[in-house]
Structure formats: structure tokens, C-alpha cells
Design an enzyme around this catalytic site. Structure first.
Site, short mmCIF file in Angstrom:
data_model
loop_
_atom_site.label_atom_id
_atom_site.label_comp_id
_atom_site.label_asym_id
_atom_site.label_seq_id
_atom_site.Cartn_x
_atom_site.Cartn_y
_atom_site.Cartn_z
CG ASN A 89 -1.62 1.28 1.47
OD1 ASN A 89 -2.53 1.65 0.73
ND2 ASN A 89 -1.15 2.03 2.46
CE1 TYR A 154 -0.02 7.86 -6.62
CE2 TYR A 154 -1.91 8.81 -7.75
CZ TYR A 154 -1.39 8.01 -6.75
OH TYR A 154 -2.23 7.38 -5.86
CE LYS A 158 -0.43 4.26 -6.61
NZ LYS A 158 -0.15 3.34 -5.49
P1 NAD Z 1 -0.70 8.64 3.03
O1 NAD Z 1 0.27 9.66 2.54
O2 NAD Z 1 -1.67 9.01 4.09
O3 NAD Z 1 0.07 7.31 3.47
C1 NAD Z 1 1.15 6.85 2.73
C2 NAD Z 1 1.80 5.69 3.44
O4 NAD Z 1 2.95 5.32 2.68
C3 NAD Z 1 2.29 6.04 4.84
O5 NAD Z 1 2.00 4.99 5.73
C4 NAD Z 1 3.81 6.18 4.69
O6 NAD Z 1 4.53 5.69 5.80
C5 NAD Z 1 4.09 5.29 3.49
N1 NAD Z 1 5.27 5.79 2.81
C6 NAD Z 1 5.43 7.02 2.23
N2 NAD Z 1 6.69 7.14 1.76
C7 NAD Z 1 7.33 5.98 2.06
C8 NAD Z 1 8.63 5.48 1.84
N3 NAD Z 1 9.56 6.21 1.20
N4 NAD Z 1 8.94 4.24 2.28
C9 NAD Z 1 8.02 3.48 2.90
N5 NAD Z 1 6.76 3.88 3.14
C10 NAD Z 1 6.43 5.12 2.72
O7 NAD Z 1 -1.46 8.17 1.72
P2 NAD Z 1 -2.79 7.35 1.44
O8 NAD Z 1 -3.73 8.28 0.79
O9 NAD Z 1 -3.22 6.57 2.61
O10 NAD Z 1 -2.23 6.40 0.27
C11 NAD Z 1 -2.00 5.02 0.44
C12 NAD Z 1 -1.99 4.40 -0.93
O11 NAD Z 1 -3.24 4.66 -1.58
C13 NAD Z 1 -0.91 4.93 -1.87
O12 NAD Z 1 -0.37 3.86 -2.61
C14 NAD Z 1 -1.66 5.86 -2.78
O13 NAD Z 1 -1.04 6.00 -4.03
C15 NAD Z 1 -3.00 5.17 -2.87
N6 NAD Z 1 -4.13 6.02 -3.29
C16 NAD Z 1 -4.60 6.99 -2.48
C17 NAD Z 1 -5.69 7.75 -2.91
C18 NAD Z 1 -6.27 8.84 -2.07
O14 NAD Z 1 -7.18 9.52 -2.56
N7 NAD Z 1 -5.83 9.04 -0.85
C19 NAD Z 1 -6.26 7.51 -4.16
C20 NAD Z 1 -5.75 6.50 -4.95
C21 NAD Z 1 -4.69 5.75 -4.50
#
Ligand code: NAD
Length: 246
Positions: A89, A154, A158
Site C-alpha cells: 500500500n 504518479y 500505478k
Molecule cells: P498517506 O500519505 O496518508 O500514506 C502513505 C503511506 O505510505 C504512509 O504509511 C507512509 O509511511 C508510506 N510511505 C510514504 N513514503 C514511504 C517510503 N519512502 N517508504 C516506505 N513507506 C512510505 O497516503 P494514502 O492516501 O493513505 O495512500 C495510500 C496508498 O493509496 C498509496 O499507494 C496511494 O497511491 C494510494 N491512493 C490513495 C488515494 C487517495 O485519494 N488518498 C487515491 C488513490 C490511491
């Protein structure tokens, strides 16, 4: 759904979608190990869960260092005996126009969002093969279907996650390891709240369900795909986006 005795690893489990996923699997009885990027954020997440009466373990391997990831996975297997479910994730996003994006910025997204998924999966798969079962779930994004108007690295990353998902589903099916991805739309986490409101509002206006998704919406999709109820589902990228597809 019962996840008693299931061992689950969630990368990027310290906040947002990942932390809610950890919380959800704990509620359904799983043993959960969360990964974060730093010791401090991992400890904070574990403490937050502890306040809710939930117990998780945590590690912070560099996801771009395969040897370090492997050592961590081996430690987990030594302690818990196996890994049943891996949720890749961890991810970062981007929103700059291409002319303003450096190659280093582009590479750093690919490193975490793509190579990170490759490294953790590669380390876990031999242990799943040994059990002749397992589930790998990846966090993709709806931009993996239609791109986005800026931050090209990005969606590129994906699209690659979808490629890994569909390919590993085929490669690992003979070992009864299922591989799927969830493609969140706009989910209310730090990643989204850091975007300018003028970028978010028009997006919400286009969502037929008329709201942003919640981290629990995504965690529930992971729960279903990890469960035996999804035993004939593999190689799928599941949109969880309130029908905001275009
Ligand atoms: P967030 O920024 O709240 O959390 C990101 C997580 O990734 C954190 O736990 C962080 O510790 C970890 N992370 C960041 N950089 C890192 C690194 N260099 N090494 C290891 N871990 C690292 O983001 P989120 O919104 O919870 O996103 C989680 C996933 O969901 C991601 O893959 C993101 O692309 C995807 N996503 C999110 C959304 C959204 O709308 N929030 C939409 C589509 C996809």
C-alpha cells in the site's frame, strides 16, 4: 469473514488507507504487521492502535533495499510462522506539470510505488509458495485507468502496479496465490488534504455518490479480496471510487 490465525503485512501502514486497513484486519482477528518509512511514525501508529485496545507489530525497512526487506520478512516468518496476506500500500503521489518535474522526482515515485511493490512481493512469495496459498493485494488508483492532468509519474507508477498485479496473478495462480489490486478514487487522507481545494472540489462534484471515499471504504475492499469469499478472483483491479470513472 474470519481472519483468526491469518498473518497480514501492510506496507505504508502508519496512516491513511494503510492504517485503516491495519485496524480493520485487527478487528477481524488477524495478526497484523505494519510497515512505515520511519521508526517514529511506526511507533506512533502502534501507540494509536494500542489506545483503541488493538495490538500490531511494526517495521520500517527501506522498501528500495531488497536485502533489508528480505531480512525483515524472514524475521516476521520466524516469529509468526508464515505470511498469509501481503498488502502493498505504501505510495507517494505527484501533481507538478512535467516541465517542473525533475528526473529525480520522477524516479523517486517509481522507486517507491513500483520497485517497492516488486521488492516486498519478491521477498514474501517464496514463503507463500511454501504454504501453497496466499493473497497479495496492491493499492493502485483510478488514475491508473485514465491518467491525470499533472504529476505524470504518479499514474505511470500505478499503470505499472496494475501490470505487476495482472502478471503475478498469472505467474502465481499455480501456487494458489491470488493477486489483486484496489483502485481508490478520491479518498479522504493526508495525501488528498495536501492538495489545493480548487483541485479537490471539482473532482468531488463529479462523483455520482457525491462524497469522497473513506479509508474504511478501501480497507473493506481489501478485506473482501483477502477473504475466501473472493477465492475465484485474481488479476483484478477493483475500482472503489463512487462511480467517478470517466
Ligand atoms: P498517506 O500519505 O496518508 O500514506 C502513505 C503511506 O505510505 C504512509 O504509511 C507512509 O509511511 C508510506 N510511505 C510514504 N513514503 C514511504 C517510503 N519512502 N517508504 C516506505 N513507506 C512510505 O497516503 P494514502 O492516501 O493513505 O495512500 C495510500 C496508498 O493509496 C498509496 O499507494 C496511494 O497511491 C494510494 N491512493 C490513495 C488515494 C487517495 O485519494 N488518498 C487515491 C488513490 C490511491
Amino acid at each position: 469473514m474470519n481472519f483468526q490465525n491469518k498473518v497480514v503485512v501492510v506496507t505504508g501502514g502508519t496512516r491513511g488507507i494503510g492504517l485503516e486497513t491495519v485496524r480493520t484486519f485487527l478487528e477481524y482477528g488477524a495478526k497484523v504487521i505494519l510497515f512505515g518509512s520511519r521508526k517514529e511514525t511506526v511507533i506512533n501508529a502502534i501507540n494509536e492502535l494500542e489506545k483503541e485496545g488493538k495490538k500490531a507489530a511494526g517495521y520500517y525497512p527501506n522498501l528500495n533495499d531488497y536485502e533489508e526487506v528480505l531480512k525483515t520478512i524472514q524475521e516476521i516468518v520466524t516469529q509468526y510462522g508464515k505470511i498469509d496476506i501481503l498488502i502493498n500500500n505504501a505510495g507517494i503521489s505527484a501533481n507538478k506539470k512535467i516541465e517542473e518535474t525533475t528526473s529525480e522526482e520522477f524516479t523517486s515515485i517509481m522507486n517507491l510505488n513500483v520497485e517497492g511493490v516488486f521488492n516486498v512481493s519478491k521477498a514474501v512469495i517464496p514463503f507463500m509458495k511454501k504454504e501453497n496459498s496466499g493473497v497479495i493485494l496492491n493499492t493502485s488508483s483510478m488514475v491508473s485507468f485514465y491518467g491525470q492532468p499533472s504529476g505524470v509519474g504518479y499514474p505511470a507508477s500505478k499503470f505499472a502496479v496494475n501490470g505487476i498485479t495482472k502478471s503475478l496473478a498469472r505467474e502465481l495462480a499455480p501456487f494458489h496465490i491470488r493477486v489483486n489490486a484496489v483502485a481508490p478514487g478520491i479518498i479522504n487522507t493526508d495525501m488528498v488534504s495536501s492538495l489545493p481545494p480548487e483541485m479537490i472540489k471539482p473532482l468531488i462534484d463529479k462523483i455520482p455518490l457525491n462524497r469522497m471515499g473513506t479509508p474504511r471504504d478501501i480497507a473493506n475492499a481489501f478485506l473482501f479480496l483477502a477473504s475466501d469469499m473472493a477465492s475465484y478472483i485474481t488479476g483484478v483491479i477493483l475500482p472503489v471510487d463512487g462511480a467517478a470513472r470517466n
